[in-house]
Scaffold this active site. Sequence first.
Site, PDB file in Angstrom:
ATOM      1  N   THR A 168       0.025  -0.719   0.181  1.00 36.91           N
ATOM      2  CA  THR A 168       0.104   0.020   0.255  1.00 36.91           C
ATOM      3  C   THR A 168       1.091   1.248   0.469  1.00 36.91           C
ATOM      4  OG1 THR A 168      -1.463  -1.363   0.965  1.00 36.91           O
ATOM      5  CG2 THR A 168      -1.766   1.386   1.811  1.00 36.91           C
ATOM      6  N   ARG A 196     -13.365  -8.188  -0.178  1.00 32.70           N
ATOM      7  CA  ARG A 196     -12.243  -8.170   1.145  1.00 32.70           C
ATOM      8  C   ARG A 196     -11.902  -6.975   0.928  1.00 32.70           C
ATOM      9  NH1 ARG A 196      -7.578  -6.288   2.044  1.00 32.70           N
ATOM     10  NH2 ARG A 196      -6.546  -7.125   4.397  1.00 32.70           N
ATOM     11  N   GLY A 198      -9.759  -4.405   3.601  1.00 27.52           N
ATOM     12  CA  GLY A 198      -8.861  -4.425   4.897  1.00 27.52           C
ATOM     13  C   GLY A 198      -9.188  -2.669   5.260  1.00 27.52           C
ATOM     14  N   THR A 218      -0.244   0.487   6.443  1.00 26.57           N
ATOM     15  CA  THR A 218      -0.117  -0.123   5.892  1.00 26.57           C
ATOM     16  C   THR A 218       0.257  -1.213   6.417  1.00 26.57           C
ATOM     17  OG1 THR A 218       1.522  -0.995   4.039  1.00 26.57           O
ATOM     18  CG2 THR A 218       2.768   0.250   5.589  1.00 26.57           C
TER      19      THR A 218
HETATM   20  N1  ASP Z   1      -3.421  -2.442   4.636  1.00 31.85           N
HETATM   21  C1  ASP Z   1      -3.392  -3.080   3.052  1.00 31.85           C
HETATM   22  C2  ASP Z   1      -4.729  -4.517   3.182  1.00 31.85           C
HETATM   23  O1  ASP Z   1      -4.954  -5.146   4.441  1.00 31.85           O
HETATM   24  C3  ASP Z   1      -2.374  -4.167   2.486  1.00 31.85           C
HETATM   25  C4  ASP Z   1      -1.107  -3.500   2.812  1.00 31.85           C
HETATM   26  O2  ASP Z   1      -0.515  -2.504   3.497  1.00 31.85           O
HETATM   27  O3  ASP Z   1       0.278  -3.774   1.973  1.00 31.85           O
HETATM   28  O4  ASP Z   1      -5.066  -3.945   2.636  1.00 31.85           O
END
Ligand code: ASP
Length: 307
Positions: A168, A196, A198, A218
């Site tokens: 992210t 889904r 996050g 992130t």
């Molecule tokens: N936080 C993001 C998610 O869970 C993924 C990431 O930060 O790599 O969708």
Amino acid sequence: MGETLIPRLIVHGGAGDWTGFDEDTVLRGVHDAAEAGAAILRAGGSALDAVEAATRILEDHPLFDAGYGSYMNEWGEVEMDAIIADGEHTRFGAVAGVRRVRHAITLARGVLERTDHCFFVGEGADHLATKLGMPIIANVELVSDGELADFRQRHNPDSKPSAHGTGTVGACAYDATGRVAAATSTGGTHDKPKGRVGDSPLFGSGGYADPAGAASATGVGENIMRYFLCKRAVDACGVGLDAATAARSAVTYLNAQIPDPEAGLILISADGRVGAAHTTQAMPIAWLTADGQIHTAMRCTADMQFE
Ligand code: ASP
């Protein structure tokens, strides 16, 4: 007229492993994003404009898991989530499960400033993009060559799973009038089930801003969202911790609740100080120091200062 303050900014390119990537290329990516945001701040632009501009650069970069180059879900589609948050008024715009725009962060900004609502999802979010006059693209236009190759490798039982971990993206800024803002944009986790979502678009979890500061997180969203990682860090600024200590304290807290939470965050406090921390092996960052320089690092150390 109010006092003119020295602007600050920090961006991240995702907490993760980052093994196998060329660090110079990764750091150039976060540097260029920080430079885009810094240029706006130097010209007297707003923190909101700066975080959106920095995030758009990373959304366009194939190496980062946002916009073009996002991870695909289990169906081989890109579904993106984003949030933009304005600290001055403690307000935000967010989108989730977006499939038809290149810049989910700009759609989130549209939600913030051009609707009476805070959060749009799925088809309705893509429809809003049409109503706001944003360019609509085919989902496949978000798939980079690198992600297509990785997706095939991940789904080929004869080959090992990819060791690569990109993440992210996000940005926090403090402008010359002392306003703070945060932005976070993601394609989510690779091969996620369709639908889904996050932490990234959730106010307080993946992004947050109020008069005490602004933060972007992130990592594994299922861990971050349970403990409101960004709000926890900003609240720590609100009770007097400097930003670097507040970022570390929030991440340390999460680490104490969940073993190996695979998370990280960046933070700017109301006094324009910068902090960052992560539990992962790496989290590329770039930040603007008070003397106007942009610095980069692949990972944060425990005693890192961001002056
Ligand atoms: N936080 C993001 C998610 O869970 C993924 C990431 O930060 O790599 O969708």
